[in-house]
Each structure stands twice: as structure tokens, then as C-alpha cells.
Design a protein around this motif. Structure first.
Motif, PDB file in Angstrom:
ATOM      1  N   PHE A  19       0.808  -1.216   0.000  1.00 30.96           N
ATOM      2  CA  PHE A  19       0.000   0.000   0.000  1.00 30.96           C
ATOM      3  C   PHE A  19       0.847   1.274   0.000  1.00 30.96           C
ATOM      4  O   PHE A  19       0.323   2.370   0.108  1.00 30.96           O
ATOM      5  CB  PHE A  19      -0.962  -0.017   1.191  1.00 30.96           C
ATOM      6  CG  PHE A  19      -1.857  -1.222   1.171  1.00 30.96           C
ATOM      7  CD1 PHE A  19      -2.942  -1.284   0.316  1.00 30.96           C
ATOM      8  CD2 PHE A  19      -1.569  -2.322   1.973  1.00 30.96           C
ATOM      9  CE1 PHE A  19      -3.749  -2.412   0.268  1.00 30.96           C
ATOM     10  CE2 PHE A  19      -2.374  -3.453   1.932  1.00 30.96           C
ATOM     11  CZ  PHE A  19      -3.468  -3.501   1.072  1.00 30.96           C
ATOM     12  N   ASP A  21       2.965   4.178  -1.674  1.00 29.62           N
ATOM     13  CA  ASP A  21       3.053   4.887  -2.951  1.00 29.62           C
ATOM     14  C   ASP A  21       4.533   5.160  -3.220  1.00 29.62           C
ATOM     15  O   ASP A  21       5.081   6.174  -2.783  1.00 29.62           O
ATOM     16  CB  ASP A  21       2.250   6.190  -2.872  1.00 29.62           C
ATOM     17  CG  ASP A  21       2.323   6.992  -4.163  1.00 29.62           C
ATOM     18  OD1 ASP A  21       2.990   6.545  -5.130  1.00 29.62           O
ATOM     19  OD2 ASP A  21       1.719   8.081  -4.206  1.00 29.62           O
ATOM     20  N   GLN A  68      -3.683   4.292  -0.123  1.00 23.90           N
ATOM     21  CA  GLN A  68      -5.000   4.458   0.492  1.00 23.90           C
ATOM     22  C   GLN A  68      -4.796   4.657   1.987  1.00 23.90           C
ATOM     23  O   GLN A  68      -3.714   4.447   2.506  1.00 23.90           O
ATOM     24  CB  GLN A  68      -5.902   3.261   0.201  1.00 23.90           C
ATOM     25  CG  GLN A  68      -5.438   1.955   0.814  1.00 23.90           C
ATOM     26  CD  GLN A  68      -6.307   0.795   0.355  1.00 23.90           C
ATOM     27  OE1 GLN A  68      -6.323   0.456  -0.815  1.00 23.90           O
ATOM     28  NE2 GLN A  68      -7.028   0.191   1.268  1.00 23.90           N
ATOM     29  N   ASN A 132      -6.134   6.986  10.761  1.00 21.54           N
ATOM     30  CA  ASN A 132      -6.423   7.442   9.395  1.00 21.54           C
ATOM     31  C   ASN A 132      -5.146   7.995   8.774  1.00 21.54           C
ATOM     32  O   ASN A 132      -5.015   9.193   8.573  1.00 21.54           O
ATOM     33  CB  ASN A 132      -7.524   8.511   9.398  1.00 21.54           C
ATOM     34  CG  ASN A 132      -8.869   7.918   9.726  1.00 21.54           C
ATOM     35  OD1 ASN A 132      -9.353   7.050   9.015  1.00 21.54           O
ATOM     36  ND2 ASN A 132      -9.460   8.370  10.817  1.00 21.54           N
ATOM     37  N   ARG A 134      -2.558   8.692   5.951  1.00 22.87           N
ATOM     38  CA  ARG A 134      -2.334   8.835   4.515  1.00 22.87           C
ATOM     39  C   ARG A 134      -0.842   8.826   4.199  1.00 22.87           C
ATOM     40  O   ARG A 134      -0.428   8.488   3.107  1.00 22.87           O
ATOM     41  CB  ARG A 134      -2.973  10.126   4.001  1.00 22.87           C
ATOM     42  CG  ARG A 134      -4.493  10.115   4.032  1.00 22.87           C
ATOM     43  CD  ARG A 134      -5.107  11.444   3.601  1.00 22.87           C
ATOM     44  NE  ARG A 134      -4.640  12.613   4.342  1.00 22.87           N
ATOM     45  CZ  ARG A 134      -5.028  12.931   5.584  1.00 22.87           C
ATOM     46  NH1 ARG A 134      -5.877  12.168   6.224  1.00 22.87           N
ATOM     47  NH2 ARG A 134      -4.566  14.004   6.182  1.00 22.87           N
ATOM     48  N   THR A 161      -5.799  -1.803   6.210  1.00 28.54           N
ATOM     49  CA  THR A 161      -6.317  -0.717   5.392  1.00 28.54           C
ATOM     50  C   THR A 161      -7.679  -0.340   5.948  1.00 28.54           C
ATOM     51  O   THR A 161      -8.399  -1.190   6.470  1.00 28.54           O
ATOM     52  CB  THR A 161      -6.455  -1.131   3.912  1.00 28.54           C
ATOM     53  OG1 THR A 161      -7.327  -2.241   3.841  1.00 28.54           O
ATOM     54  CG2 THR A 161      -5.103  -1.480   3.318  1.00 28.54           C
ATOM     55  N   GLU A 163     -10.205   0.556   4.235  1.00 30.04           N
ATOM     56  CA  GLU A 163     -11.230   0.033   3.327  1.00 30.04           C
ATOM     57  C   GLU A 163     -11.666  -1.385   3.674  1.00 30.04           C
ATOM     58  O   GLU A 163     -12.659  -1.871   3.164  1.00 30.04           O
ATOM     59  CB  GLU A 163     -10.744   0.081   1.878  1.00 30.04           C
ATOM     60  CG  GLU A 163     -10.678   1.490   1.344  1.00 30.04           C
ATOM     61  CD  GLU A 163     -10.212   1.549  -0.097  1.00 30.04           C
ATOM     62  OE1 GLU A 163     -10.098   0.502  -0.748  1.00 30.04           O
ATOM     63  OE2 GLU A 163      -9.947   2.671  -0.559  1.00 30.04           O
TER      64      GLU A 163
END
Length: 177
Positions: A19, A21, A68, A132, A134, A161, A163
């Protein structure tokens, strides 16, 4: 909390490697021949011959954005006994930090790594501070021996995650009650 529920929490945690980036990962004060990929990327971080090494002094500032939103549970920071990291400050969702302003913000969590941690023992974080996430900024302030160079063999971020929360399982609140 029972031992069963504690182990169930542990089992639900995953390595958040997939996850990250990678296009946004940055590391300040890294040696050009010993970059952050050596400690963070799959395959590289499993090779004890490879490591992330600081350049001008013992400090490293690593910025890790995620694809995410994640919940961070624990971190593994592996390094050599003498040149491995000692004081590590973690900042949730703080972008564009540099060595000049890193002390302007309160850390979401501060970790003092023990010799056991440097061998791969996970450090459980203040979970409420990492719900949370990011992006994560990792500030390695110093190392075990106070030498000019810090070496990190492996960094693993464990969590879930956001999600993965089963929204169907939550009851819908009607407007009219």
C-alpha cells in the motif's frame, strides 16, 4: 483483554508494503549508495548485506505516502547493534517536513529502540494516533552508539487498510427514526 482477542488483533495485521506509494517515498540524508529502498522494499530488506545508511550525520528523515488510508498498528525497525537507530519519532499525515522544522511538531509517537527491537521485535504504536494515516514521516534522531552514521536494515509497517471495514455490516441510520 483475553489472550485470544489479543492474538486475533495480531492476526488481522498485515505488512503494509503493498500500500506504499513508491513514487512519493523520500529520504533525507541518505547515502547515495545505501538508499531507503534497501530497508523498505521487498527482497532488498530481507538481504542483511543491504541497508539504508545516513550520509552527513546520524539523522534520517523518511517520508512514506500510502495509496490508500491505513491504520498503523506496529513497526519493525531492524539494524546493527551499534549503528542501528535508537530514538525514532513518527509523524502521521505531516507532509513536507525537513530537518529544519521536524522539532516544530509534536510526534504522534516516539520510540526508543532496544537491542531486541533492532533484531526484529515489533514495537506496538499508540494505535489511536494512527487510525487514518495517509502518510508517515519517520525521523531517526540518533543511533545506539552516538556514531556519525546510522544503518537501517529493514523497516516493516504493520496494520490494516481502512477500506477493509465491512460497511455492509453496519446498520443504516434512517432519517425519520
Amino acid at each position: 483483554m483475553s489472550a485470544e482477542s489479543a492474538s486475533a488483533i495480531q492476526r488481522s495485521q498485515v505488512d503494509l508494503l503493498d500500500f506504499i506509494d513508491w513514487s512519493g517515498v523520500e529520504c533525507l540524508n541518505q547515502s547515495t549508495s545505501h538508499s531507503v529502498a534497501n530497508a523498505l522494499k521487498q527482497g532488498y530488506r530481507e538481504d542483511d548485506g543491504l541497508n539504508l545508511e545516513s550520509d552527513a550525520d546520524e539523522q534520517l528523515l523518511i517520508y512514506i505516502p500510502f495509496l490508500q488510508v491505513v491504520k498503523l498498528h506496529s513497526i519493525i525497525v531492524k539494524g546493527p547493534e551499534d549503528e542501528g537507530p535508537k530514538t525514532v519519532k513518527l509523524f502521521s499525515n505531516k507532509e513536507h517536513m525537513g530537518f529544519s522544522n521536524v522539532n516544530d511538531y509534536p510526534a504522534s509517537d516516539t520510540i526508543d529502540l532496544s537491542p531486541d527491537n533492532l533484531k526484529g521485535k515489533p514495537v506496538v504504536l499508540k494505535y489511536v494516533k494512527f487510525q487514518n494515516v495517509r502518510s508517515l514521516t519517520v525521523f531517526i534522531e540518533d543511533n545506539q552508539s552516538g556514531s556519525e552514521s546510522t544503518k537501517v536494515q529493514k523497516i516493516v509497517l504493520c496494520g490494516t487498510t481502512v477500506e477493509t471495514t465491512d460497511m455492509k455490516g453496519l446498520k443504516k441510520i434512517e432519517d425519520g427514526h
